[in-house]
Scaffold this motif. Structure first.
Motif, PDB file in Angstrom:
ATOM      1  N   PRO A 115       0.797  -1.238   0.000  1.00 52.66           N
ATOM      2  CA  PRO A 115       0.000   0.000   0.000  1.00 52.66           C
ATOM      3  C   PRO A 115       0.827   1.283   0.000  1.00 52.66           C
ATOM      4  CG  PRO A 115      -0.339  -1.278   2.035  1.00 52.66           C
ATOM      5  CD  PRO A 115       0.688  -2.004   1.231  1.00 52.66           C
ATOM      6  N   TRP A 119      -3.594   4.432  -3.247  1.00 53.42           N
ATOM      7  CA  TRP A 119      -3.618   3.162  -3.998  1.00 53.42           C
ATOM      8  C   TRP A 119      -5.020   2.606  -4.220  1.00 53.42           C
ATOM      9  CZ3 TRP A 119      -2.440  -2.255  -1.749  1.00 53.42           C
ATOM     10  CH2 TRP A 119      -3.118  -2.430  -0.552  1.00 53.42           C
ATOM     11  N   THR A 120      -6.051   3.259  -3.624  1.00 58.38           N
ATOM     12  CA  THR A 120      -7.408   2.764  -3.879  1.00 58.38           C
ATOM     13  C   THR A 120      -8.062   3.499  -5.062  1.00 58.38           C
ATOM     14  OG1 THR A 120      -8.212   4.318  -2.216  1.00 58.38           O
ATOM     15  CG2 THR A 120      -7.838   2.064  -1.479  1.00 58.38           C
ATOM     16  N   ARG A 122      -9.049   4.477  -8.858  1.00 55.26           N
ATOM     17  CA  ARG A 122      -9.226   3.755 -10.104  1.00 55.26           C
ATOM     18  C   ARG A 122      -7.970   3.933 -10.968  1.00 55.26           C
ATOM     19  NH1 ARG A 122     -12.981   5.186 -14.126  1.00 55.26           N
ATOM     20  NH2 ARG A 122     -13.546   7.059 -12.975  1.00 55.26           N
TER      21      ARG A 122
END
Ligand SMILES: Cc1cc2nc3c(=O)[nH]c(=O)nc-3n(C[C@H](O)[C@H](O)[C@H](O)COP(=O)(O)OP(=O)(O)OC[C@H]3O[C@@H](n4cnc5c(N)ncnc54)[C@H](O)[C@@H]3O)c2cc1C
Length: 401
Positions: A115, A119-120, A122
């Motif tokens: 992470p 990083w979340t 799209r």
């Protein structure tokens, strides 16, 4: 009741199935993916000889060989549990239970999460996901991207993306954070690459071998590692730059790149914004042993093999009677090694089921072939594989004597 249920239709599982079918065992191979071949399906790289390793071709040939022997291959089926019964096993899948005298767990490897802030968003994916989208599904992952994490796997896949016409800005390290570990430490990354330099076909990794002689020289190499990176196939590889953050409102728009010292410390005020629309994170691989653990199979942590592995011997037997392992679940190595290990497991299962000595010579030859394939491997994910293997085999001996 099946003679053997094989979980995983990668090179290890398919090779084992073929050996077992050649000797008329009743075999079922299960894989949760819609195609057989496992991770072979994403692979495409150039060997030092100049030949190309085309994973799709290898997977097709192995599948056809198994199918020609009327192997029962069931795809799109997930195994969620293996249960020990009086003198057999029950393999529980999302579409029913299959009873078997023996079980081979050949479930391969998974990618470690790495992470970093953002990083979340799209457009962020693991490097393996980029490989599957590009080489298996033929989907272009974006217009311009960056690879975060410099290791053998990310170098191989970055090249595959380039070959597919995907534009990569560069490869860089993740910036040091509480979970990034050695992957963010330039000296440690350099050391890992240098120890496997002689195996690698890529110009980049060979570059590292120039500095292989001494720790002091490696240190100097990092001090002087060019700020612009070294180039592999015209793509900069940065060991002195790291990605601190991925930016965007609802999808990737850019990354923040920083300069780092040889110990990974960020150089203050060195932030630079790089415009990209996708990011591939490469955190490395670990053996996927989740089905073996609840079954009661003992594990050992072996760094040289990529993490926790089920204890097994060179015949691919675990301490649980009738349970075998092969391929990357036993340690992260190349597809060729996995295939040879699968053959070993096949002969071991054969000699167990038939309770005869007839297959002993073939078993010994298959074990020898694993050693030779390992020695000649082009892709080696970890240094000191042989030491790691030896220690796991010793754990088996201690546990079973
Ligand atoms: C993302 C990634 C990229 C890789 N790239 C390379 C590369 O470029 N070159 C290289 O030499 N090696 C590469 N490897 C290493 C690779 O794992 C080996 O090359 C080789 O494919 C290992 O063979 P295997 O048979 O052990 O496992 P795999 O090929 O991984 O096959 C395991 C199979 O088991 C199936 N499976 C797992 N769990 C279950 C379950 N519970 N139920 C049903 N099916 C299940 C999976 O769907 C998979 O098809 C890569 C590995 C990963 C994870």
């Amino acid at each position: 009741m099946k003679d053997v249920v094989i979980i995983g239709a990668g090179p290890a599982g398919l090779a084992a199935a073929t050996v077992c079918r050649q000797h008329d065992l009743d075999v079922t191979v299960i894989d949760e993916f819609s195609k057989s071949g496992g991770r072979l399906l994403g692979q495409l790289h150039e060997e030092p000889t100049g030949e190309w390793w085309n994973g799709i071709k290898e997977a097709t040939e192995m599948t056809e060989e198994a199918k020609a022997l009327h192997t029962d291959i069931r795809l799109g089926l997930s195994v969620h549990h293996i249960e020990k019964r009086a003198d057999s096993y029950a393999v529980h899948t999302n579409k029913g239970t299959i009873p078997a005298k023996t079980v081979l767990i050949a479930t391969g490897a998974a990618e470690s999460a790495a992470p970093i802030p953002g990083w979340t968003l799209r457009g962020v994916m693991s490097i393996g996901a980029a490989q599957v989208m590009t080489n298996v599904h033929r989907v272009k992952v974006g217009e311009k991207g960056i690879v975060v994490g410099v290791n053998v796997l990310s170098a191989a896949i970055a090249r595959e993306l380039q070959l597919a016409g995907v534009d990569l800005h560069s490869m860089a390290l993740p910036a040091m954070n509480v979970v990034s570990g050695d992957e963010a430490h330039p000296k440690k990354v350099m050391e890992k690459l240098v120890r496997i330099a002689h195996l690698a076909p890529s110009a980049f990794i060979k570059f590292g071998s120039k500095f292989a002689k001494a720790a002091f020289v490696r240190h100097i190499a990092l001090q002087f590692f060019p700020k612009s990176g070294v180039k592999m196939w015209d793509m900069p590889i940065h060991l002195r730059k790291a990605i601190k953050e991925i930016n965007g409102s609802d999808k990737v728009e850019s990354v923040t790149m920083v300069d780092v010292k040889p110990n990974g410390e960020i150089v203050p005020g060195s932030e630079e914004i790089i415009e990209v629309d996708f990011v591939c994170i490469a955190g490395g691989l670990y053996p996927l042993g989740e089905l073996a653990a609840p079954l009661g199979c003992p594990f050992v942590y072996q760094e040289e093999l990529g993490g926790h592995v089920p204890i097994h011997n060179e015949k691919m037997e675990t301490p649980l009677e009738g349970v075998y392992v092969a391929g990357n679940i036993t340690g992260i190595e190349s597809a060729k090694v996995a295939r040879e290990q699968g053959k070993v497991a096949g002969y071991s299962i054969l000699s167990y089921i038939k309770q005869d000595q007839a297959s002993q010579a073939e078993l010994a030859a298959a074990m020898e072939s694993v050693r030779e394939t390992r020695d000649q491997a082009t892709i080696q994910f970890h240094p000191h594989i042989q030491t790691g293997r030896q220690q796991v085999h010793e754990s088996f001996e201690k546990l079973t004597k």
